[in-house]
Design an enzyme around this catalytic site. Structure first.
Site, mmCIF file in Angstrom:
data_model
loop_
_atom_site.group_PDB
_atom_site.id
_atom_site.type_symbol
_atom_site.label_atom_id
_atom_site.label_comp_id
_atom_site.label_asym_id
_atom_site.label_seq_id
_atom_site.Cartn_x
_atom_site.Cartn_y
_atom_site.Cartn_z
ATOM 1 N N SER A 142 26.877 43.149 10.899
ATOM 2 C CA SER A 142 27.699 43.283 12.100
ATOM 3 C C SER A 142 27.101 42.363 13.156
ATOM 4 O O SER A 142 26.774 41.218 12.839
ATOM 5 C CB SER A 142 27.721 44.753 12.518
ATOM 6 O OG SER A 142 28.636 44.950 13.556
ATOM 7 N N HIS A 149 31.644 42.653 10.231
ATOM 8 C CA HIS A 149 32.595 43.197 11.202
ATOM 9 C C HIS A 149 33.176 42.048 12.020
ATOM 10 O O HIS A 149 32.446 41.312 12.666
ATOM 11 C CB HIS A 149 31.908 44.200 12.142
ATOM 12 C CG HIS A 149 31.457 45.435 11.431
ATOM 13 N ND1 HIS A 149 30.519 46.296 11.935
ATOM 14 C CD2 HIS A 149 31.824 45.962 10.233
ATOM 15 C CE1 HIS A 149 30.336 47.298 11.102
ATOM 16 N NE2 HIS A 149 31.107 47.113 10.045
ATOM 17 N N ASP A 182 27.120 51.725 10.344
ATOM 18 C CA ASP A 182 27.898 51.463 9.140
ATOM 19 C C ASP A 182 26.942 50.932 8.071
ATOM 20 O O ASP A 182 26.045 50.156 8.376
ATOM 21 C CB ASP A 182 28.991 50.415 9.448
ATOM 22 C CG ASP A 182 30.050 50.326 8.361
ATOM 23 O OD1 ASP A 182 30.134 51.256 7.524
ATOM 24 O OD2 ASP A 182 30.808 49.340 8.354
#
Ligand SMILES: C[S@@+](CC[C@H](N)C(=O)[O-])C[C@H]1O[C@@H](n2cnc3c(N)ncnc32)[C@H](O)[C@@H]1O
Lengths: 198, 275
Positions: free
Chosen positions: A22, A49, A142
């Site tokens: 991310s 992401h 995540d």
């Protein structure tokens, strides 16, 4: 931190690599992909992401960084070795046991679509102990759950060293949860992966 | 036998039970996604294993209906993928305008956002008044919400931006009425829309369509069911009719690919050949 010897798993060789990142993940991903030789044999599946309106420019950017073909897959794309598959913005990317890619627009997971957990969990079921999963820099959690599934299935789990990561939250969450087998810097991860299919 | 293998058996049995008991066929859905749904449903249920869900499915209709509701992934947006609506404006509607009457089918319309989005474009391009629009889904709850056409006001910010990107010339706010935190789509958009239940896995073709929208539905099916549904669409389209799929769905490897020509690669719009 010790760089472990490239290894073969007891029962055979690794079959696939999944990578999640991310915030700050792209920088690490860049280092890792650069380390992979043009004849790298395993498929590499990436969830980074993205902004939900990315229209494939991330895939193009990655393609400029690696010698391997980079593909933003359509639904049911067959997974082949030596290629990098990157999840399209606004879709979850899943691995089917028949070696194809499935996409889904279902709800965000950890506020993310694509979600790293979704990729890792489905990949763990498809490849079991023959899977290597790598979690990079990021500002949310995540990936921790997915790494847990990979580890439980006997796969190799790697987290980027939080000390190096631009955003340490994501790798640190996985380490704290006890689901990481190796903590390495991006450049070490690249070397380890390159050795896997040597 | 390891846990993952045992789970596979449990899932097979569960899907078989649903099929035999209720006739809903999820056996040919894309496996990874349906398995994920089952695991998540299990986590929120009082059952301790997937196999424990099976007797409940057999004997408790409400349990089953909640599960099916959960299987239907109804995530959608107004003017999702603006490039699609732009391509429809520029490449499809000029041709549809040459027909005296236009029939349009939204298959898997979920809560209706896509149907109203296209209705707006049809109005602006002066095709709406001669159109008959069918919007179908197998989820009755979604269909009820689609009929109401009331959406959270918060969601309309993106919609307004996306609308402009479709080449919309009006102000998007002309098409809805805001009331507190909800927005009701304008009644005039609904006049020519019929919402109906239709299950793509088992129900028959719909006749003589000029345009079929089926976006982000095929991704939930396996190859076999995808091919069945694509054949259904082919049977339902007039020669020269258009098929619009999700931006990550593709006819390339399907059994019907040679029956279509590509109209727009990014928007995934195809035209049925006339032979
Ligand atoms: C992700 S939504 C797609 C909504 C919209 N077309 C879009 O792209 O934004 C998928 C829809 O397909 C519907 N669906 C799934 N299986 C179906 C079936 N067998 N027959 C009809 N609809 C189905 C679901 O109920 C859900 O509403």
């Amino acid at each position: 931190m010790r760089v472990s010897e490239p290894r073969r798993r007891p029962g055979g060789t690794y079959q696939a690599v999944v990578i999640g990142g991310s915030a700050g993940g792209v920088e690490a991903l860049q280092v890792i992909l650069l380390a992979l030789p043009h004849d790298f044999m395993l498929p590499v599946l990436v969830v980074e992401h993205l902004h939900h309106s990315d229209d494939g420019s991330f895939a193009l950017h990655l393609a400029s960084l690696t010698q391997l073909p980079v593909i933003e897959p359509c639904d049911k794309t067959r997974i082949e070795g030596g290629r990098v598959y990157t999840a399209p913005a606004n879709y979850h990317m899943l691995v089917e046991r028949d070696g194809t890619i499935g996409l889904s627009v279902e709800e965000r997971v950890n506020w993310s679509r694509p979600s790293i957990d979704v990729l890792f969990e489905s990949a763990a079921l498809a490849w079991g102990e023959a899977l290597v999963a790598v979690l990079l820099s990021g500002a949310n959690a995540d990936g921790t759950k997915g790494l847990g599934t990979v580890k439980k299935a006997g796969g190799l789990t790697i987290a980027q060293d939080p000390a190096e990561a631009k955003s340490r939250v994501m790798p640190q969450a996985a380490i704290n949860a006890g689901v990481v087998s190796e903590v390495l810097r991006a450049e070490q991860i690249g070397r380890l992966l390159a050795a896997l299919s040597g | 036998m390891n846990d993952a293998k045992i789970e596979m058996i449990e899932i097979d049995l569960l899907l078989e039970t649903i099929f035999q008991r209720y006739g809903y066929d999820f056996r040919s859905y894309a496996r990874a996604s349906i398995e994920r749904r089952i695991r998540q449903f299990l986590a929120g249920s009082r059952c301790s294993s997937i196999s424990e869900m099976i007797p409940k499915i057999l004997h408790d209709e409400e349990f089953f209906s909640n599960l099916v509701q959960y299987f239907s992934i109804s995530v959608t947006e107004i003017f999702r993928d603006p490039l699609v609506y732009r391509a429809v404006r520029e490449k499809v509607l000029p041709l549809l305008k040459t027909w005296p009457h236009v029939k349009i089918w939204h298959a898997g319309c979920a809560t209706g956002e896509e149907v109203y989005s296209l209705a707006i474009v049809l109005k602006e391009e002066e095709v709406y008044d001669r159109a008959t629009i069918y919007a179908t889904d197998f989820n009755d709850e979604s269909l009820d919400r689609a009929r109401e056409g009331v959406y959270a006001l918060g969601k309309l910010k993106d919609a307004t931006k996306n609308y402009q990107q479709t080449g919309g010339k009006a102000s998007f706010s002309e098409y809805y009425h805001a009331h507190y935190d909800a927005a009701a789509m304008d009644g005039s958009l609904k006049e020519r829309i019929t919402f109906a239940n239709h299950n793509l896995a088992v129900d028959a073709a719909f006749g003589e369509m000029h345009l079929i929208f089926c976006r982000n539905v095929l991704i939930y099916f396996n190859r076999e069911l995808q091919n069945r549904v694509l054949e259904l669409f082919t049977d339902s389209l007039v020669h020269g009719g258009f098929l619009c799929l999700g931006t990550k769905e593709d006819l390339q490897f399907s059994e019907v690919s040679n029956l279509y020509e590509l109209v727009d690669a990014k928007a995934k719009i195809y035209k049925k050949k006339s032979t």
